[in-house]
Design an enzyme around this catalytic site. Structure first.
Site, PDB file in Angstrom:
ATOM      1  N   LYS A  50       0.794  -1.234   0.000  1.00 15.54           N
ATOM      2  CA  LYS A  50       0.000   0.000   0.000  1.00 15.54           C
ATOM      3  C   LYS A  50       0.825   1.282   0.000  1.00 15.54           C
ATOM      4  O   LYS A  50       0.317   2.361   0.312  1.00 15.54           O
ATOM      5  CB  LYS A  50      -1.027   0.041   1.145  1.00 15.54           C
ATOM      6  CG  LYS A  50      -1.870  -1.202   1.313  1.00 15.54           C
ATOM      7  CD  LYS A  50      -2.262  -1.851   0.020  1.00 15.54           C
ATOM      8  CE  LYS A  50      -3.400  -1.145  -0.711  1.00 15.54           C
ATOM      9  NZ  LYS A  50      -3.635  -1.843  -2.019  1.00 15.54           N
ATOM     10  N   HIS A 110       7.027  -7.440  -2.321  1.00 12.10           N
ATOM     11  CA  HIS A 110       6.789  -6.748  -1.048  1.00 12.10           C
ATOM     12  C   HIS A 110       7.706  -7.311   0.035  1.00 12.10           C
ATOM     13  O   HIS A 110       7.518  -7.031   1.221  1.00 12.10           O
ATOM     14  CB  HIS A 110       5.340  -6.964  -0.577  1.00 12.10           C
ATOM     15  CG  HIS A 110       4.298  -6.191  -1.334  1.00 12.10           C
ATOM     16  ND1 HIS A 110       4.483  -4.897  -1.751  1.00 12.10           N
ATOM     17  CD2 HIS A 110       3.030  -6.527  -1.709  1.00 12.10           C
ATOM     18  CE1 HIS A 110       3.380  -4.480  -2.366  1.00 12.10           C
ATOM     19  NE2 HIS A 110       2.494  -5.446  -2.357  1.00 12.10           N
ATOM     20  N   SER A 140      -4.794   2.302   4.488  1.00 11.76           N
ATOM     21  CA  SER A 140      -4.945   1.755   3.131  1.00 11.76           C
ATOM     22  C   SER A 140      -4.927   0.224   3.168  1.00 11.76           C
ATOM     23  O   SER A 140      -5.721  -0.438   2.479  1.00 11.76           O
ATOM     24  CB  SER A 140      -3.812   2.288   2.249  1.00 11.76           C
ATOM     25  OG  SER A 140      -3.950   1.813   0.939  1.00 11.76           O
TER      26      SER A 140
HETATM   27  P1  A3P Z   1      -5.293   4.540  -0.631  1.00 14.17           P
HETATM   28  O1  A3P Z   1      -5.870   3.258  -0.157  1.00 14.17           O
HETATM   29  O2  A3P Z   1      -4.826   5.407   0.501  1.00 14.17           O
HETATM   30  O3  A3P Z   1      -6.164   5.268  -1.583  1.00 14.17           O
HETATM   31  P2  A3P Z   1      -0.288  -0.195  -3.682  1.00 14.17           P
HETATM   32  O4  A3P Z   1      -0.303   0.002  -5.144  1.00 14.17           O
HETATM   33  O5  A3P Z   1       1.088  -0.247  -3.087  1.00 14.17           O
HETATM   34  O6  A3P Z   1      -1.155  -1.327  -3.273  1.00 14.17           O
HETATM   35  O7  A3P Z   1      -0.871   1.116  -3.012  1.00 14.17           O
HETATM   36  C1  A3P Z   1      -2.227   1.459  -3.139  1.00 14.17           C
HETATM   37  C2  A3P Z   1      -2.405   2.865  -2.614  1.00 14.17           C
HETATM   38  O8  A3P Z   1      -1.817   3.788  -3.553  1.00 14.17           O
HETATM   39  C3  A3P Z   1      -3.885   3.236  -2.494  1.00 14.17           C
HETATM   40  O9  A3P Z   1      -3.945   4.189  -1.429  1.00 14.17           O
HETATM   41  C4  A3P Z   1      -4.122   3.877  -3.861  1.00 14.17           C
HETATM   42  O10 A3P Z   1      -5.243   4.700  -3.929  1.00 14.17           O
HETATM   43  C5  A3P Z   1      -2.819   4.685  -3.998  1.00 14.17           C
HETATM   44  N1  A3P Z   1      -2.585   5.085  -5.394  1.00 14.17           N
HETATM   45  C6  A3P Z   1      -2.616   4.318  -6.502  1.00 14.17           C
HETATM   46  N2  A3P Z   1      -2.421   5.069  -7.600  1.00 14.17           N
HETATM   47  C7  A3P Z   1      -2.248   6.346  -7.168  1.00 14.17           C
HETATM   48  C8  A3P Z   1      -2.034   7.585  -7.831  1.00 14.17           C
HETATM   49  N3  A3P Z   1      -1.956   7.670  -9.147  1.00 14.17           N
HETATM   50  N4  A3P Z   1      -1.909   8.698  -7.072  1.00 14.17           N
HETATM   51  C9  A3P Z   1      -1.988   8.632  -5.721  1.00 14.17           C
HETATM   52  N5  A3P Z   1      -2.203   7.490  -5.041  1.00 14.17           N
HETATM   53  C10 A3P Z   1      -2.338   6.349  -5.757  1.00 14.17           C
END
Ligand code: A3P
Length: 298
Positions: A50, A110, A140
Site C-alpha cells: 500500500k 513486497h 490503506s
Molecule cells: P489509498 O488506499 O490510501 O487510496 P499499492 O499500489 O502499493 O497497493 O498502493 C495502493 C495505494 O496507492 C492506495 O492508497 C491507492 O489509492 C494509492 N494510489 C494508486 N495510484 C495512485 C495515484 N496515481 N496517485 C496517488 N495514489 C495512488
C-alpha cells in the site's frame, strides 16, 4: 488437484516465513521463491504493501516506453510486472510469470530485504523502493484487506490497528521493512522514494525515476506521464486499477483499489487514543533511524 484450487469464498490462510507472516501458498513455495534467479538487467519495484506500488509501476512502464500510453495499455499491471512471491493456487504464480517474461523484466515484490532472493543483490539489479508514512499505509492496508480475498479478514479497525502495530500482518512489520531497505540503499543500486514526495511533486519524482532507469525524457513526455499517472486518470484506467481481477478475488464495491490516493486520510480513522499509542510505539521502534525525518504526519 481440486483441493489445490483457490476457493474464492474463503480467504487464503497465512503462515510464517522466518517470522514474517505470509499467505500460506507463499510459505509452501518458499524454497523456490528464495532460489529465484534474477537477471542483471531486471528492474525490481519493492514496497511495503500500500505504499504506492501500482502508481510507481505505471510511472516506470511509461518511462521505459517513453510516454507511449497505448503501449501501457497492453496488459494489466499484474501481468506487466510479475509479483515474484505471489502464489494463488490454481492461477499462474509470480515465479512462473517472471520466468516466462523476456528480458529486460520489470518485477514487483513486497518482501523485506532479509527475505529478498539473494540473486537480486548478487546480480546488482536496479531496485526502486517506495515508502509511505505508516499511518496512511495502515489505513490503506485495512481497506485492502476488506476487499481482497488473498489476505486474511482484517477484523474491526481496532483489531487491525493492533495487528499492524504488532507486525502481525502479511509481509511483517512496516517498521523493519522501511528501515531494512533504507539501511541497504547505499550499498546497492537502490533508489529510495516516498509516496508523499510523489504526491507533492510527481514530475520531480518521475525525473528521478527516469534518471535511475537511464532514460532521458523531454518536458512534454514528462508532463504526459504526470497526467497519465494522476490518481483520477489511473482510477479510470482498467489496465492500472485492478478491475481486471475477478470480483471473487478483489471486490471494488467493498473498497476500490484506487481508494483515495491522499496524504493524511489516517486522521479520518485514528482515534485520539490510537494516535497517542501509535506515536509512542513509533518513537521507540524508529529511535534508531533518521528515516523519521521523512515521515511527517500532516
Ligand atoms: P489509498 O488506499 O490510501 O487510496 P499499492 O499500489 O502499493 O497497493 O498502493 C495502493 C495505494 O496507492 C492506495 O492508497 C491507492 O489509492 C494509492 N494510489 C494508486 N495510484 C495512485 C495515484 N496515481 N496517485 C496517488 N495514489 C495512488
Amino acid at each position: 488437484m481440486e483441493d489445490l484450487k483457490f476457493d474464492s469464498t474463503k480467504r487464503l490462510a497465512v503462515d510464517y516465513v522466518e517470522g514474517i507472516l505470509q499467505p500460506k501458498p507463499t510459505c509452501d513455495t518458499w524454497d523456490q521463491i528464495w532460489n529465484f534467479q534474477a537477471r542483471p538487467d531486471d528492474l525490481l519495484i519493492s514496497t511495503y504493501p500500500k505504499a504506492g506500488t501500482t502508481w510507481t509501476q505505471e510511472m516506470v512502464d511509461l518511462i521505459q516506453n517513453e510516454g507511449d500510453v497505448d503501449r501501457s495499455q497492453r496488459a494489466p499491471t499484474h501481468e506487466r510486472f510479475p509479483f515474484i512471491e505471489l502464489i494463488i493456487p490454481g492461477l499462474e504464480s509470480g515465479l512462473e510469470q517472471a520466468n516466462a517474461t523476456p528480458s529486460p523484466r520489470a518485477l514487483k515484490t513486497h518482501l523485506p530485504i532479509h527475505l529478498l532472493p539473494p540473486s537480486f543483490l548478487e546480480n546488482n539489479c536496479k531496485i526502486i523502493y517506495v515508502a509511505r508514512n505508516p499511518k496512511d499505509s495502515m489505513v490503506s492496508y485495512y481497506h485492502f484487506h476488506r476487499m481482497n480475498k488473498g489476505l486474511p479478514d482484517p477484523g474491526t479497525w481496532e483489531e487491525f490497528f493492533e495487528s499492524f502495530l504488532a507486525g502481525k500482518v502479511c509481509w511483517g512489520p512496516w517498521y523493519d521493512h522501511v528501515k531494512g531497505w533504507w539501511d541497504a540503499k547505499d550499498q546497492h543500486r537502490i533508489l529510495y522514494l516516498f509516496y508523499e514526495d510523489m504526491k507533492r511533486n510527481p514530475k520531480h519524482e518521475i525525473q528521478k525515476l527516469a534518471a535511475f532507469i537511464g532514460k532521458s525524457l523531454d518536458d512534454k513526455v514528462l508532463d504526459k506521464i504526470v497526467h497519465h499517472t494522476s490518481f483520477d486518470v489511473m482510477k479510470q484506467n482498467p489496465m492500472a486499477n485492478y478491475t481486471s481481477v475477478p470480483v471473487e478475488f478483489m471486490n471494488h464495491s467493498i473498497s476500490p483499489f484506487l481508494r483515495k490516493g491522499t496524504v493524511g486520510d489516517w486522521k479520518n480513522h485514528f482515534t485520539v487514543a490510537q494516535n497517542d499509542r501509535f506515536d509512542e510505539d513509533y518513537k521507540q521502534k524508529m529511535a534508531d533511524t533518521i528515516l523519521t525525518s521523512h515521515f511527517q504526519f500532516l
